[in-house]
Design an enzyme around this catalytic site. Structure first.
Site, short mmCIF file in Angstrom:
data_model
loop_
_atom_site.label_atom_id
_atom_site.label_comp_id
_atom_site.label_asym_id
_atom_site.label_seq_id
_atom_site.Cartn_x
_atom_site.Cartn_y
_atom_site.Cartn_z
N ARG A 1 0.83 -1.20 0.00
CA ARG A 1 0.00 0.00 0.00
C ARG A 1 0.87 1.25 0.00
O ARG A 1 2.07 1.20 0.24
CB ARG A 1 -0.90 0.00 1.23
CG ARG A 1 -1.87 -1.18 1.29
CD ARG A 1 -2.62 -1.21 2.61
NE ARG A 1 -3.46 -2.40 2.71
CZ ARG A 1 -4.09 -2.77 3.82
NH1 ARG A 1 -3.94 -2.05 4.92
NH2 ARG A 1 -4.84 -3.86 3.83
N HIS A 2 0.21 2.38 -0.24
CA HIS A 2 0.92 3.66 -0.17
C HIS A 2 1.40 3.91 1.25
O HIS A 2 0.73 3.57 2.23
CB HIS A 2 0.00 4.81 -0.60
CG HIS A 2 -0.30 4.82 -2.07
ND1 HIS A 2 0.68 4.92 -3.03
CD2 HIS A 2 -1.48 4.77 -2.74
CE1 HIS A 2 0.12 4.92 -4.22
NE2 HIS A 2 -1.19 4.82 -4.08
N GLU A 3 2.57 4.52 1.36
CA GLU A 3 3.03 4.94 2.67
C GLU A 3 2.08 5.99 3.24
O GLU A 3 1.52 6.80 2.51
CB GLU A 3 4.44 5.52 2.58
CG GLU A 3 5.53 4.47 2.38
CD GLU A 3 5.73 3.60 3.61
OE1 GLU A 3 5.34 4.03 4.71
OE2 GLU A 3 6.28 2.50 3.46
N SER A 4 1.93 5.96 4.57
CA SER A 4 1.03 6.93 5.20
C SER A 4 1.52 8.36 4.98
O SER A 4 0.72 9.27 4.79
CB SER A 4 0.92 6.64 6.70
OG SER A 4 2.21 6.59 7.29
N HIS B 1 4.32 0.13 -4.70
CA HIS B 1 3.39 0.77 -5.64
C HIS B 1 3.97 2.07 -6.17
O HIS B 1 3.89 2.36 -7.37
CB HIS B 1 2.06 1.03 -4.93
CG HIS B 1 1.04 1.67 -5.81
ND1 HIS B 1 0.98 3.04 -6.02
CD2 HIS B 1 0.05 1.14 -6.55
CE1 HIS B 1 -0.01 3.32 -6.85
NE2 HIS B 1 -0.60 2.20 -7.18
#
Length: 592
Positions: free
Chosen positions: A225-228, A235
Site C-alpha cells: 500500500r501507499h506509505e502513510s 506501488h
C-alpha cells in the site's frame, strides 16, 4: 491501523489482533497507544480499564489492535509505563497490570495467549514449508504439464517471439514506422525495417504489471500500500517508473519523427492532442465511480494519474522539440563537449527544468500558508505532536484547495489512517506535477544516452550507472539518509524532490539490468512483461474501468483472508497480461 475496544465474542479482522488488558490495581487505568509508523505523534486513547473488584481479582477489557506496525502502549501506572510490542494478525494477547510482590511497584507484562502465524509470508510459501509432499506433487504436475506438446510449442513461441515481433512505436510516442534505437541506423524509407529496444517495453510492462497488481489490492498486504506519509512503497516505485520510461520513449520517438521529416510544429500539435485525450480519459473515465451513480460535477476529482501523465508528457515533449537535433550523425568528435554531448547539447532544456524546480522549492518553502509554519512538509493531524492539525501537505495541499477547490481533490489521503488527518489532500496535485516533469525529463536523459551511443553497450550502461550514482548522492544529501530527519524527506504524497531522485536512481539501475539481459545478451525476450508494455494505455484504462467485474473480482468466501485476496489479485493481473499477449499476437494496439 486500528485500536479500539470490542466485545469478547467479536472476531478480529484482517491486520488485527485481540488484546485483553487485565487490571489488578485498586484504581481505574487509562491505556493509550502509538504506532511506530507515526512520526512525532501524540498518544491516542485506547480505552479505560476499571479497577479490580478485589485483591488479586482483575477487571478485564478487550481491545482490537492493528498488526501492520509495532505499537507502543502507554500505561502511566506502571514502573515502565511504555510497553512496545508488534502484534501478529489474528493473535490473542493479554496485558497484565498488577502490583509486584505485594509492593507499591506496578508491573506491566505482555503474554501471548494463542500462538499465531505470520500471515505476511506468502501463503504458498507457508504451505510448502509445512508440507513437503505438496511440493513434490507440484513439481511432478509441472513436469507432466510441461511435457505436453501444446505447452512446449507455446513456451517455444513465447521464448522466441523476438523473431516475429511487429515493430511499432511506444504508446506515448509518435507513430513513425522507423524508430531510432541504440542498435540500428535509421533510414527514412518505409521499406527499411527497424529494430526496437525491447528493454524499454519490458521495463514499461514490468512497471505496469506491478501497478495493476497493487491497484487491485496486492493481497491486502500493508507493504504493497501507499506509505502513510514519508517513505516509499512498491506501488510508488512502479507508478513513477512508468513516468520515467515515458520520458525515455519521448526522446526516441521525437528523434525518429524528426528523421522521418515531420515538422516540429506538427509534432507539437499531436502532443497537445494526445495530452488532451489522456487528461479527458483520466477525468471522465478513470476518476468517476459510475457504479455509485451518474457523474457529479460538484464532486468530480480533477487531478489523477493520467492527468499528471498528460501534463508531464506535454511539457517534456515541448522541451525536447525545442532542443532535439534533426540528425546526430555529423557532430564534431573533436569538440570539447563531445564526451558529454548527451547532456551539454540540451542545456536549454535543462535550464528550463532547473527553473521549474526553483519554482517548486520557492512555493514549497516560502509560500505563506494560513496557520502553518513556512516550509511545512508534514501530514498534519496528530503528527508533529498535534501542533498543525490543519496543515496536511503544507503549501502543496493549500495550493490544491485554493486552486481546484476542496470538493475536487482526493478526499481520503493515506495520511488519514495513522496520522488522523481530516483535510482532503491529493497525491496527484498541482505542485507535485512539477516534480513529475523532472521524473519524465530524467527518463528523457536516459533516452538521449541511448541515441548518442548506438551499439556502444558499455558506454550506455556506464552512463546509466553514473547518473544513478549522482542521483543517489543527491537523495542521500536531501534526506540525510533518514526517513524523516532530512531537508526534504522522500514523500510520495508530495512528490518531493528527493522522492524523484531516489526513484530515478533505482529506475536507472533496473534499466541497466533489463537492457543488459534483453537487448545486449538476449538472454531474455522480456516476456511476459513485454506484451502489456506494448499496450500500456489499454491495460491501464481497462484495469481501472473493469476492476469490479468478473474475472477481475468476485465475492470471496472469506474476505478477511490474505490468501484469497492474493489469489484474486494475482489472477486478475494475469488476465491482463494474457489479454495483452493475445492482442499483441493479433497486432491490436490502442494508440492515442
Amino acid at each position: 491501523l486500528s485500536c479500539h475496544p470490542h466485545h469478547k465474542a467479536a472476531v478480529v479482522k484482517m491486520d488485527e489482533a485481540s488484546l485483553t488488558v487485565n487490571n489488578e490495581l485498586d484504581a481505574e487505568m487509562v491505556v493509550s497507544w502509538l504506532s511506530d509508523h507515526c512520526y512525532q505523534c501524540v498518544y491516542q486513547p485506547l480505552g479505560v480499564v476499571p479497577a479490580g473488584p478485589g485483591p488479586g481479582l482483575p477487571s478485564s477489557v478487550d481491545f482490537t489492535v492493528g498488526t501492520q506496525h509495532g505499537i507502543t502502549l502507554l500505561v502511566v501506572s506502571c514502573l515502565l509505563p511504555r510497553v512496545h510490542y508488534h502484534f501478529w494478525e489474528h493473535g490473542n494477547y493479554s496485558l497484565w497490570v498488577k502490583n509486584l510482590n505485594d509492593s507499591s511497584v506496578v508491573n506491566c507484562s505482555m503474554i501471548t495467549d494463542a500462538e499465531t502465524v505470520n500471515s505476511y509470508l506468502l501463503p504458498f510459501c507457508v504451505s510448502v514449508w509445512r508440507d513437503d509432499q505438496r511440493l513434490l506433487l507440484i513439481d511432478w504436475l509441472c513436469l507432466v504439464w510441461y511435457r505436453l506438446d501444446a505447452v512446449k510449442n507455446l513456451m517455444f513461441r513465447l521464448g522466441n517471439s523476438m523473431e516475429t515481433e511487429r515493430l511499432i512505436n511506444s504508446d506515448l510516442g509518435f507513430p513513425c514506422r522507423t524508430v531510432e534505437t541504440a542498435t540500428d541506423t535509421i533510414l527514412p524509407t518505409p521499406a527499411t525495417p527497424s529494430r526496437r529496444l525491447r528493454s524499454l517495453d519490458t521495463f514499461r510492462g514490468l512497471s505496469l504489471v506491478i501497478m495493476v497488481f497493487v491497484n487491485y489490492g496486492g493481497g491486502r498486504y500493508w507493504f504493497f500500500r501507499h506509505e502513510s506519509w514519508n517513505g516509499e512503497s512498491h506501488h510508488s516505485e512502479s507508478e513513477k517508473w512508468f513516468v520515467f520510461i515515458m520520458g525515455t520513449s519521448i526522446s526516441l520517438s521525437v528523434s525518429s519523427a524528426l528523421r522521418c521529416g515531420l515538422s516540429r510544429f506538427s509534432l507539437f500539435t499531436k502532443a497537445v492532442w494526445r495530452s488532451v485525450q489522456l487528461f479527458l480519459i483520466g477525468l471522465l473515465i478513470i476518476n468517476p465511480n459510475y457504479c455509485q451513480g451518474p457523474l457529479s460535477w460538484d464532486s468530480l476529482r480533477i487531478p489523477g494519474v493520467l492527468q499528471r501523465l498528460a501534463f508531464s508528457y506535454l511539457v517534456v515533449v515541448s522541451l525536447d522539440l525545442c532542443v532535439a537535433w534533426n540528425s546526430l550523425d555529423n557532430l564534431p568528435v573533436d569538440a570539447w563537449w563531445y564526451s558529454a554531448r548527451e547532456f551539454l547539447l540540451y542545456w536549454p532544456a535543462w535550464l528550463c527544468v532547473v527553473v521549474l524546480e526553483t519554482v517548486w522549492l520557492c512555493l514549497t518553502f516560502l509560500l505563506p500558508v494560513p496557520d502553518c509554519p513556512s516550509g511545512y512538509l508534514g501530514p498534519g493531524g496528530i503528527g508533529d505532536m498535534g501542533q498543525y492539525p490543519n496543515c496536511t501537505g503544507g503549501a502543496a495541499g493549500y495550493v490544491d484547495r485554493w486552486l481546484l477547490g476542496v470538493n475536487h481533490i482526493y478526499q481520503t489521503p493515506s495520511s488519514r489512517v495513522i496520522y488522523k488527518s481530516h483535510l482532503p489532500f491529493d497525491p496527484e496535485g498541482v505542485l507535485g506535477s512539477i516534480n513529475s516533469v523532472l521524473m519524465a525529463f530524467l527518463g528523457l536523459q536516459a533516452g538521449k544516452i541511448l541515441l548518442h551511443y548506438k551499439d556502444q553497450h558499455s558506454s550506455i550502461m556506464a552512463r546509466f550507472l553514473i547518473w544513478s550514482l549522482v542521483l543517489g548522492i543527491i537523495s542521500a544529501v536531501l534526506t540525510k539518509c533518514s526517513l524523516n530527519e532530512g531537508f526534504i524527506p522522500i514523500n510520495k504524497n508530495l512528490w518531493s524532490l528527493s522522492y524523484v531522485t531516489t526513484l530515478a536512481c533505482f529506475a536507472l539501475l533496473l534499466l541497466v539490468l533489463i537492457y543488459y539481459t534483453v537487448d545486449v545478451k538476449r538472454w531474455w525476450s522480456g516476456a511476459p512483461f513485454y506484451y502489456p508494455g506494448m499496450n500500456s494505455i489499454l491495460v491501464y484504462v481497462g484495469h481501472e474501468v473493469l476492476e469490479e467485474y468478473f474475472p477481475f473480482r468476485w465475492r470471496m468466501a472469506d474476505s478477511q483472508s490474505h490468501a484469497e485476496h492474493l489469489t484474486q489479485n494475482l489472477l486478475a493481473t494475469s488476465c491482463w497480461v494474457l489479454i495483452s499477449f493475445l492482442l499483441y499476437r493479433k497486432n491490436i494496439f490502442w494508440k492515442i
